[in-house]
Scaffold this active site. Sequence first.
Site, PDB file in Angstrom:
ATOM      1  N   HIS A 130       0.058   3.641  -8.270  1.00 42.90           N
ATOM      2  CA  HIS A 130      -0.823   4.804  -8.111  1.00 42.90           C
ATOM      3  C   HIS A 130      -2.043   4.725  -9.025  1.00 42.90           C
ATOM      4  O   HIS A 130      -2.583   5.762  -9.426  1.00 42.90           O
ATOM      5  CB  HIS A 130      -0.074   6.113  -8.374  1.00 42.90           C
ATOM      6  CG  HIS A 130       1.032   6.388  -7.401  1.00 42.90           C
ATOM      7  ND1 HIS A 130       1.909   7.435  -7.572  1.00 42.90           N
ATOM      8  CD2 HIS A 130       1.411   5.770  -6.259  1.00 42.90           C
ATOM      9  CE1 HIS A 130       2.787   7.439  -6.571  1.00 42.90           C
ATOM     10  NE2 HIS A 130       2.495   6.430  -5.761  1.00 42.90           N
ATOM     11  N   LEU A 171       0.870  -1.175   0.000  1.00 46.29           N
ATOM     12  CA  LEU A 171       0.000   0.000   0.000  1.00 46.29           C
ATOM     13  C   LEU A 171       0.903   1.220   0.000  1.00 46.29           C
ATOM     14  O   LEU A 171       1.918   1.244   0.702  1.00 46.29           O
ATOM     15  CB  LEU A 171      -0.891   0.028   1.253  1.00 46.29           C
ATOM     16  CG  LEU A 171      -2.004  -1.019   1.372  1.00 46.29           C
ATOM     17  CD1 LEU A 171      -2.725  -0.852   2.704  1.00 46.29           C
ATOM     18  CD2 LEU A 171      -2.994  -0.905   0.223  1.00 46.29           C
ATOM     19  N   ASP A 172       0.546   2.234  -0.775  1.00 45.22           N
ATOM     20  CA  ASP A 172       1.318   3.474  -0.766  1.00 45.22           C
ATOM     21  C   ASP A 172       1.381   4.032   0.649  1.00 45.22           C
ATOM     22  O   ASP A 172       0.454   3.847   1.451  1.00 45.22           O
ATOM     23  CB  ASP A 172       0.664   4.526  -1.669  1.00 45.22           C
ATOM     24  CG  ASP A 172       0.719   4.152  -3.133  1.00 45.22           C
ATOM     25  OD1 ASP A 172       1.571   3.319  -3.503  1.00 45.22           O
ATOM     26  OD2 ASP A 172      -0.094   4.696  -3.905  1.00 45.22           O
ATOM     27  N   ARG A 173       2.445   4.746   0.933  1.00 43.12           N
ATOM     28  CA  ARG A 173       2.628   5.305   2.276  1.00 43.12           C
ATOM     29  C   ARG A 173       1.413   6.089   2.772  1.00 43.12           C
ATOM     30  O   ARG A 173       0.996   5.928   3.925  1.00 43.12           O
ATOM     31  CB  ARG A 173       3.885   6.179   2.291  1.00 43.12           C
ATOM     32  CG  ARG A 173       4.212   6.735   3.659  1.00 43.12           C
ATOM     33  CD  ARG A 173       5.544   7.462   3.657  1.00 43.12           C
ATOM     34  NE  ARG A 173       5.958   7.772   5.011  1.00 43.12           N
ATOM     35  CZ  ARG A 173       7.209   8.036   5.364  1.00 43.12           C
ATOM     36  NH1 ARG A 173       8.168   8.003   4.466  1.00 43.12           N
ATOM     37  NH2 ARG A 173       7.513   8.312   6.615  1.00 43.12           N
ATOM     38  N   THR A 185      -1.704   5.793   1.992  1.00 44.34           N
ATOM     39  CA  THR A 185      -2.946   5.013   1.973  1.00 44.34           C
ATOM     40  C   THR A 185      -3.059   4.184   3.241  1.00 44.34           C
ATOM     41  O   THR A 185      -2.078   3.617   3.714  1.00 44.34           O
ATOM     42  CB  THR A 185      -2.975   4.078   0.749  1.00 44.34           C
ATOM     43  OG1 THR A 185      -2.785   4.853  -0.439  1.00 44.34           O
ATOM     44  CG2 THR A 185      -4.293   3.329   0.649  1.00 44.34           C
TER      45      THR A 185
END
Length: 260
Positions: free
Chosen positions: A162, A53-55, A57
């Site tokens: 993304h 997961l993106d930072r 999120t």
Amino acid sequence: MLEILYQDEWLVAVNKPSGWLVHRSWLDRDEKVVVMQTVRDQIGQHVFTAHRLDRPTSGVLLMGLSSEAGRLLAQQFEQHQIQKRYHAIVRGWLMEEAVLDYPLVEELDKIADKFAREDKGPQPAVTHYRGLATVEMPVATGRYPTTRYGLVELEPKTGRKHQLRRHLAHLRHPIIGDSKHGDLRQNRSGAEHFGLQRLMLHASQLSLTHPFTGEPLTIHAGLDDTWMQALSQFGWRGLLPENERVEFSAPSGQDGEISS
């Protein structure tokens, strides 16, 4: 302490807070707060990542408790056998339900991806999205006297970097708090007036076939205080019953009812 959403002898899932890295890279050697190390210390076992997961999120992060478990989970993710559901707060009124099939060129980081190929063409990227609710708030943003927000449910069918952030920006409904693909004025307004100080993207649910038992498994992740406050302010409480926290109490002056 991280919230453990699910654990058995093979798997563990946690609710990743916004702002946390999943694991360190050589770019983040000095980072103190990292999910993998925190979970390892918390449960006393090594963990093996299967997805990221993106930072910024938040939400469900599923890991294996052995290299074999991590490998089998990663295989399911790569083969799109795991259903992922996200929720986002976006700019404007996104009310329809549709599938966006819009290929994306890979985003390369100048440092982290300096050895990656730059000549790759656009890669397939597919997202199912559904507008759940809209609101118009009496706050001026830019040249408009009011500000409109939408609550959206998202199911990515591919896993590009993304992807959800870029797809919503393509639809002209960027996610609030997205500093790279979003609307700077809207981000500032949301933070100033409604406390939206983070990327408003949450990984709400994962559904899969357990790689060892063969049983169906669905994992839900509760929303943090920023999200719960937004739902209260925008009149959206009760729309995400599987993710709303019943113990949340809205700040005074706002709708403080507790949903059950």
